[in-house]
Scaffold this motif. Structure first.
Motif, PDB file in Angstrom:
ATOM      1  N   ASP A  15       0.818  -1.207   0.000  1.00 40.08           N
ATOM      2  CA  ASP A  15       0.000   0.000   0.000  1.00 40.08           C
ATOM      3  C   ASP A  15       0.858   1.267   0.000  1.00 40.08           C
ATOM      4  O   ASP A  15       0.430   2.306   0.454  1.00 40.08           O
ATOM      5  N   ALA A  16       2.046   1.165  -0.510  1.00 43.67           N
ATOM      6  CA  ALA A  16       2.967   2.297  -0.521  1.00 43.67           C
ATOM      7  C   ALA A  16       2.672   3.253  -1.675  1.00 43.67           C
ATOM      8  O   ALA A  16       2.159   2.841  -2.703  1.00 43.67           O
ATOM      9  N   PRO A  17       3.015   4.530  -1.477  1.00 46.48           N
ATOM     10  CA  PRO A  17       2.914   5.465  -2.594  1.00 46.48           C
ATOM     11  C   PRO A  17       3.959   5.088  -3.651  1.00 46.48           C
ATOM     12  O   PRO A  17       4.904   4.354  -3.352  1.00 46.48           O
ATOM     13  N   PRO A  18       3.822   5.605  -4.852  1.00 42.41           N
ATOM     14  CA  PRO A  18       4.823   5.308  -5.889  1.00 42.41           C
ATOM     15  C   PRO A  18       6.230   5.718  -5.439  1.00 42.41           C
ATOM     16  O   PRO A  18       6.404   6.713  -4.733  1.00 42.41           O
ATOM     17  N   VAL A  19       7.206   4.947  -5.854  1.00 42.87           N
ATOM     18  CA  VAL A  19       8.600   5.212  -5.489  1.00 42.87           C
ATOM     19  C   VAL A  19       9.023   6.619  -5.905  1.00 42.87           C
ATOM     20  O   VAL A  19       9.775   7.276  -5.186  1.00 42.87           O
ATOM     21  N   GLU A  21       7.324   9.303  -5.853  1.00 42.08           N
ATOM     22  CA  GLU A  21       6.804  10.280  -4.885  1.00 42.08           C
ATOM     23  C   GLU A  21       7.470  10.153  -3.520  1.00 42.08           C
ATOM     24  O   GLU A  21       7.628  11.149  -2.814  1.00 42.08           O
ATOM     25  N   ALA A  22       7.784   8.940  -3.119  1.00 39.10           N
ATOM     26  CA  ALA A  22       8.357   8.683  -1.798  1.00 39.10           C
ATOM     27  C   ALA A  22       9.454   7.622  -1.940  1.00 39.10           C
ATOM     28  O   ALA A  22       9.218   6.443  -1.713  1.00 39.10           O
ATOM     29  N   ARG A  91      14.136   2.935  -1.356  1.00 41.70           N
ATOM     30  CA  ARG A  91      13.239   2.000  -2.029  1.00 41.70           C
ATOM     31  C   ARG A  91      13.692   1.678  -3.446  1.00 41.70           C
ATOM     32  O   ARG A  91      13.322   0.638  -3.994  1.00 41.70           O
ATOM     33  N   ARG A  92      14.481   2.535  -4.041  1.00 37.00           N
ATOM     34  CA  ARG A  92      14.943   2.307  -5.411  1.00 37.00           C
ATOM     35  C   ARG A  92      15.991   1.210  -5.477  1.00 37.00           C
ATOM     36  O   ARG A  92      16.115   0.519  -6.486  1.00 37.00           O
ATOM     37  N   THR A  93      16.745   1.049  -4.397  1.00 33.33           N
ATOM     38  CA  THR A  93      17.850   0.077  -4.397  1.00 33.33           C
ATOM     39  C   THR A  93      17.706  -0.993  -3.319  1.00 33.33           C
ATOM     40  O   THR A  93      18.481  -1.945  -3.305  1.00 33.33           O
ATOM     41  N   SER A  94      16.758  -0.813  -2.400  1.00 30.63           N
ATOM     42  CA  SER A  94      16.571  -1.678  -1.225  1.00 30.63           C
ATOM     43  C   SER A  94      17.771  -1.650  -0.287  1.00 30.63           C
ATOM     44  O   SER A  94      17.965  -2.554   0.511  1.00 30.63           O
TER      45      SER A  94
END
Length: 111
Positions: A15-19, A21-22, A91-94
């Motif tokens: 349920d996360a916003p798009p990467v 945006e956040a 979140r882009r790379t974990s």
């Protein structure tokens, strides 16, 4: 058949916003919080819950403007022998940005 271990970087993504945006998120090991309150002292995103006596973030997903103070909260946390229970993840790379006790971006979540 044994279940696959949970990948901490996937927590909350449903349920996360798009990467875009956040791009950052918090993984919080609340069950290991020792209620020192250091996070709430250095970050406007963290507050101490009077009922549970532990910290809690106002938001788990955020952008660049909130990165610095959330990193400060993660770095200030003395729980888990100074490895912290607040993890700031890109979140882009974990990769773990803070506290990153291993120094290599691997998630230091201890489940």
């Amino acid at each position: 058949m044994a279940e696959e271990p949970i990948d901490p970087s996937e927590i909350g993504e449903g349920d996360a916003p798009p990467v875009e945006e956040a791009p950052y998120k918090i993984i919080f090991e609340a069950n290991k919080c020792i209620a020192a309150g250091k996070c709430a002292e250095v970050s406007t995103n963290w507050e101490m819950d009077i009922m549970t006596e532990i910290a809690k973030p106002d938001v788990y997903f955020f952008g660049e403007p909130d990165l610095e103070h959330n990193i400060a909260a993660a770095d200030a946390c003395p729980a888990k022998k100074d490895r912290g229970v607040i993890h700031v993840v890109d979140r882009r790379t974990s990769e773990e940005i803070a506290p990153d006790p291993n120094g290599d971006g691997t998630l230091s979540v201890d489940w």
